[in-house]
Enzyme design. Structure first.
Site, PDB file in Angstrom:
ATOM      1  N   ASP A  28      38.471  42.426  46.296  1.00 16.55           N
ATOM      2  CA  ASP A  28      37.174  42.464  45.636  1.00 16.55           C
ATOM      3  C   ASP A  28      36.830  41.112  45.027  1.00 16.55           C
ATOM      4  O   ASP A  28      37.678  40.465  44.398  1.00 16.55           O
ATOM      5  CB  ASP A  28      37.191  43.534  44.541  1.00 16.55           C
ATOM      6  CG  ASP A  28      35.913  43.552  43.730  1.00 16.55           C
ATOM      7  OD1 ASP A  28      34.869  43.923  44.298  1.00 16.55           O
ATOM      8  OD2 ASP A  28      35.954  43.172  42.546  1.00 16.55           O
ATOM      9  N   GLU A  53      36.001  41.015  50.700  1.00 14.37           N
ATOM     10  CA  GLU A  53      34.624  41.288  50.291  1.00 14.37           C
ATOM     11  C   GLU A  53      33.996  39.994  49.815  1.00 14.37           C
ATOM     12  O   GLU A  53      34.301  39.489  48.733  1.00 14.37           O
ATOM     13  CB  GLU A  53      34.608  42.336  49.169  1.00 14.37           C
ATOM     14  CG  GLU A  53      33.208  42.821  48.825  1.00 14.37           C
ATOM     15  CD  GLU A  53      32.739  42.403  47.434  1.00 14.37           C
ATOM     16  OE1 GLU A  53      31.556  42.657  47.123  1.00 14.37           O
ATOM     17  OE2 GLU A  53      33.526  41.815  46.684  1.00 14.37           O
TER      18      GLU A  53
END
Length: 489
Positions: free
Chosen positions: A191, A231
């Site tokens: 993330d 991501e």
């Protein structure tokens, strides 16, 4: 590794907890998904950023279950979980010790301040060059050991950035990876990776430090039997470059291109993207975040490099989304909402398409036929509309697309024809042997055809985005037959 569809869901917002998610996948969703991305379930799962600010990244919040529950979920299916590499909660025990003791804390080297990156001080040019997804500079004044410091906070003051050059940070990250893989989790989503490696003299986005960290994590994950999905929101050429060094990247360009096609009756930008996109992708149309716009726009970091859509096309798309949603997406986006992102429109896919069942299903079918591992967000699966009540209660724009379903609401949604048809399409994508073969496409104007062939098996969707007409044909018992059509809705 299974490459069929995956569900994206919070454990608490549909199913109630980790065991409840398993019950859904083995009950009403049986046969539709090979795996599931369980959004942050760490302690606490309901912090300042919906779990992306864990105080303890190695503990499941006991309100959601146990690691044994996660192991049972992982039996016979792929489970993906987030490794939050950029930051940690300001309420973590490590940062609390730094607040109390400053440089005397054994954890002091783990967290970034302004002087960590600019020990000689930063110029105005240094500071304005830093790339950040939100307005203003990425620093928060805090008192650490009695001394006022500028702590690096890329996202919110509740999320303090990690110094990924620190041995303590690496030990922390490997402990997180060990904990997840020990629980049977075999896909790790990194993330906010793009912001993790800060370097003086750069824009602090996707730097050499970031790339070195990524390579190190990938090697370690592979040793632990896991694959890595990164991501990163950015210009499409960045995704092509990143895809060469990791297991999987998101196809974040797909959602705005599909929405453009269905709202402007124009498939040409999508056709161009299908010709150049990487194949090691995870495809999405909607996620827990907003609908990305930066992924198809001109480069913010490479001036003069055009996007997949022109500025006028992007402006028109955003305005059509706002009109289709009755203005609710406008109220949830940009300066209208707190915790805002500059590069996203906050809206459910269903509202972005004017709550049109045929267009919503066609969008999902295009996603399922495009190469890659398709992930389907729980609100999109249930054709959910914008949760304006939750938005009003929290003031957080992205909450408009994070509805908490009651059992009755979920049961009613599953009974809708558009949801039943979506589940049928997912089962076709997961089970039909044609999808293990070769992909081809023909898109021109508003009409298109996407096709998979494997030996004598074939699956094809022919469609027209002008009126959302479509027919899905697939071989059944050796003969091609229509299996799904827009006329059914």
């Amino acid at each position: 590794m299974p490459t069929g569809p995956q569900l994206i869901t919070y454990a608490d917002r549909w199913g109630g907890d980790v065991a409840g998610v398993r019950a859904l996948l083995e009950g009403p969703l049986a046969g539709a998904f090979d795996g599931v991305h369980v959004l942050p379930f760490y302690l606490p799962y309901d912090g300042a950023d919906a779990g992306f600010d864990p105080q303890d990244h190695t503990a499941i919040d006991p309100r959601l279950g146990t690691w044994d529950d996660m192991r049972r979920l992982a039996q016979g299916r792929l489970v993906m979980a987030d490794v939050i590499v950029n930051h940690m909660s300001s309420g973590s025990r490590q940062f609390a010790d730094v607040v109390a003791n400053g440089d005397r804390s054994p954890w002091s080297g783990m967290f970034l301040t302004l002087s960590s990156v600019f020990p000689e001080g930063a110029t105005e040019d240094d500071l304005t060059r830093i790339y950040r997804p939100r307005p203003g500079l990425p620093f928060t004044a805090m008192t650490l050991g009695g001394r006022r410091r500028l702590v690096w906070t890329t996202f919110t003051p509740a999320q303090v950035d990690l110094d990924v050059r620190s041995p303590q940070t690496w030990d922390y990250l490997t402990t997180v990876i060990d904990t997840l893989t020990d629980a049977g989790i075999r896909m790790l989503r990194l993330d906010a990776l793009g912001y993790a490696g800060k370097e003086a003299g750069t824009n602090c986005f996707m730097t050499g430090t970031t790339r070195a960290l990524t390579e190190r994590i990938v090697r370690y994950a592979h040793e632990r039997g896991a694959h890595v999905l990164v991501e990163v929101h950015g210009h499409y050429r960045q995704q092509i470059e990143i895809a060469q060094t990791v297991d999987y990247v998101y196809d974040f360009a797909l959602p705005p291109l599909v929405l453009h096609a269905l709202t402007a009756a124009d498939l040409e930008p999508l056709a161009h993207w299908l010709a150049i996109r990487p194949r090691n992708t995870v495809t999405v149309l909607d996620t827990h975040d907003g609908i990305g716009i930066v992924d198809v726009g001109v480069s913010d970091l490479r001036p003069g490099e055009p996007g997949l859509l022109g500025p006028d096309q992007i402006d028109a798309l955003v305005e059509r989304i706002h009109a289709n949603s009755g203005g609710t997406s406008r109220a949830a986006t940009g300066a209208a909402a707190s915790n805002l992102d500059l590069y996203q429109v906050n809206c459910t896919l269903y509202d972005a398409l004017g709550r049109d069942d045929r267009r919503h299903l066609l969008a999902r079918l295009i996603q399922l036929f495009v190469p890659g591992i398709p992930q389907v967000y729980y609100v999109g699966l249930l054709a959910g509309d914008n949760d304006v009540e939750r938005l009003a209660a929290t003031g957080v724009g992205r909450d408009v697309n994070r509805h908490r379903y009651t059992a009755d609401q979920a049961q009613a949604a599953l009974a809708r024809p558009v949801v039943a048809a979506t589940l049928a399409a997912l089962r076709l994508r997961r089970e039909h042997p044609a999808f293990a073969g070769t992909f081809s496409s023909e898109l021109r104007g508003s009409a298109g055809e996407l096709r998979w062939r494997h030996g004598d098996d074939e699956a094809t969707i022919a469609f027209d985005v002008a009126d959302a007409a479509f027919t899905v044909t697939a071989t059944v018992d050796g003969a091609p037959r229509p299996v799904l059509a827009s006329a059914a809705l």
